[in-house]
Motif scaffolding. Structure first.
Motif, PDB file in Angstrom:
ATOM      1  N   GLN A 188      -7.539   3.405   9.602  1.00  0.00           N
ATOM      2  CA  GLN A 188      -7.171   3.805   8.243  1.00  0.00           C
ATOM      3  C   GLN A 188      -6.858   2.587   7.382  1.00  0.00           C
ATOM      4  N   ILE A 201       0.853  -1.187   0.000  1.00  0.00           N
ATOM      5  CA  ILE A 201       0.000   0.000   0.000  1.00  0.00           C
ATOM      6  C   ILE A 201       0.892   1.240   0.000  1.00  0.00           C
ATOM      7  N   GLN A 202       0.574   2.191  -0.865  1.00  0.00           N
ATOM      8  CA  GLN A 202       1.308   3.458  -0.898  1.00  0.00           C
ATOM      9  C   GLN A 202       0.444   4.531  -0.232  1.00  0.00           C
ATOM     10  N   ASP A 203       0.767   4.860   0.998  1.00  0.00           N
ATOM     11  CA  ASP A 203       0.013   5.854   1.764  1.00  0.00           C
ATOM     12  C   ASP A 203       0.991   6.492   2.749  1.00  0.00           C
ATOM     13  N   ASN A 204       1.477   7.676   2.413  1.00  0.00           N
ATOM     14  CA  ASN A 204       2.519   8.317   3.219  1.00  0.00           C
ATOM     15  C   ASN A 204       2.068   8.590   4.648  1.00  0.00           C
ATOM     16  N   ARG A 226      -9.846   1.706   4.712  1.00  0.00           N
ATOM     17  CA  ARG A 226      -9.582   2.156   3.341  1.00  0.00           C
ATOM     18  C   ARG A 226      -9.130   1.049   2.398  1.00  0.00           C
ATOM     19  N   TYR A 227      -8.388   0.066   2.922  1.00  0.00           N
ATOM     20  CA  TYR A 227      -7.670  -0.822   2.014  1.00  0.00           C
ATOM     21  C   TYR A 227      -8.063  -2.295   2.094  1.00  0.00           C
TER      22      TYR A 227
END
Length: 255
Positions: free
Chosen positions: A129, A94-97, A133-134
């Motif tokens: 989160q 997952i790309q989520d800074n 979200r994912y």
């Protein structure tokens, strides 16, 4: 857990959740190759066979945590108000800074004497989160009602106990709300989560003591910060100046 080794194919009994801290890595996951690099969030489902290793002989470091299935199931119940099954993830990368920063901070907090309220709140934010979200199956969180009385109780308690290492469990017992729900309610009403509000209270008191020419190290102790570096970091972030600079400015005004 802080790791930097490649691994053979293996499984975990629990979820493996973490971030790539340095370098690049690949995952053989469900017979497909997945690539991750600095800042990537990694989520491996319980029982899924996987292997990982660094790329191009480049050193790779990652931080992982392995929350028990019982803990996650308990968290799901508190988040949704029902016995929802823990959802899984099809994509392990997952790309989520923002999420990565929270996971990194949670790990850092565990390496130092923890402020319970902050660490627990960050863990709730991470799970909310991540799964909200994912996950493959979207979660339906509890609706927020009018819990003004609970918010007032939390504020009163924190104002009276700002030097203590308060936990979400304590606030939950006072308000009769779950830690997850009270955090959402408080944040909606106040604009800050409980741990950030507590930090604000401590900085306000620190300003008073610095204006009275207290030693900075003693101010840190008297206002509930773990040590002087924590006071310096939070004070500078909130006030824009260091405690030492604020103390000098206060002295100049008085003179």
């Amino acid at each position: 857990m802080h790791m930097n080794d490649s691994s053979a194919r293996h499984i975990h009994e629990t979820f493996a959740i973490g971030i790539v801290e340095q370098g690049k890595t690949f995952f053989n996951y469900r017979n497909e190759a997945h690539f991750a690099y600095f800042g990537s969030v990694v989520v491996i489902n319980p029982g899924d066979v996987h292997a990982n290793g660094s790329l191009l002989q480049e050193s790779c470091t990652y931080r992982m945590m392995y929350p028990s299935n019982a803990l996650l199931q308990q968290a799901m119940c508190k988040m949704t108000g029902e016995g929802q099954k823990i959802p899984l993830f099809s994509n392990p990368i997952i790309q989520d800074n923002l999420l990565a920063q929270k996971i990194y901070k949670f790990h850092q907090d565990l390496e130092t004497p923890p402020h319970l309220l902050e660490s627990e709140a960050i863990l709730i934010e991470i799970l909310t989160q991540l799964f909200g979200r994912y996950a493959d199956e979207k979660m339906a969180f509890n609706l927020i009602g009018k819990e003004n009385r609970a918010v007032g109780q939390i504020k009163d308690y924190l104002q009276a106990n700002y030097t203590a290492n308060v936990s979400l469990k304590q606030l939950s017992q006072i308000t009769h709300l779950s830690p997850f729900h009270l955090t959402r309610v408080f944040c909606r009403e106040v604009g800050l989560p409980p741990h950030a509000y507590l930090t604000q209270l401590r900085v306000v008191q620190a300003k008073k003591l610095l204006s009275q020419n207290w030693e900075i190290s003693q101010v840190a102790v008297e206002t509930g910060f773990t040590h002087q570096s924590h006071l310096n970091r939070h004070f500078k972030r909130i006030m824009g100046v260091t405690p030492r600079q604020y103390k000098l400015m206060s002295k100049n005004v008085q003179d």
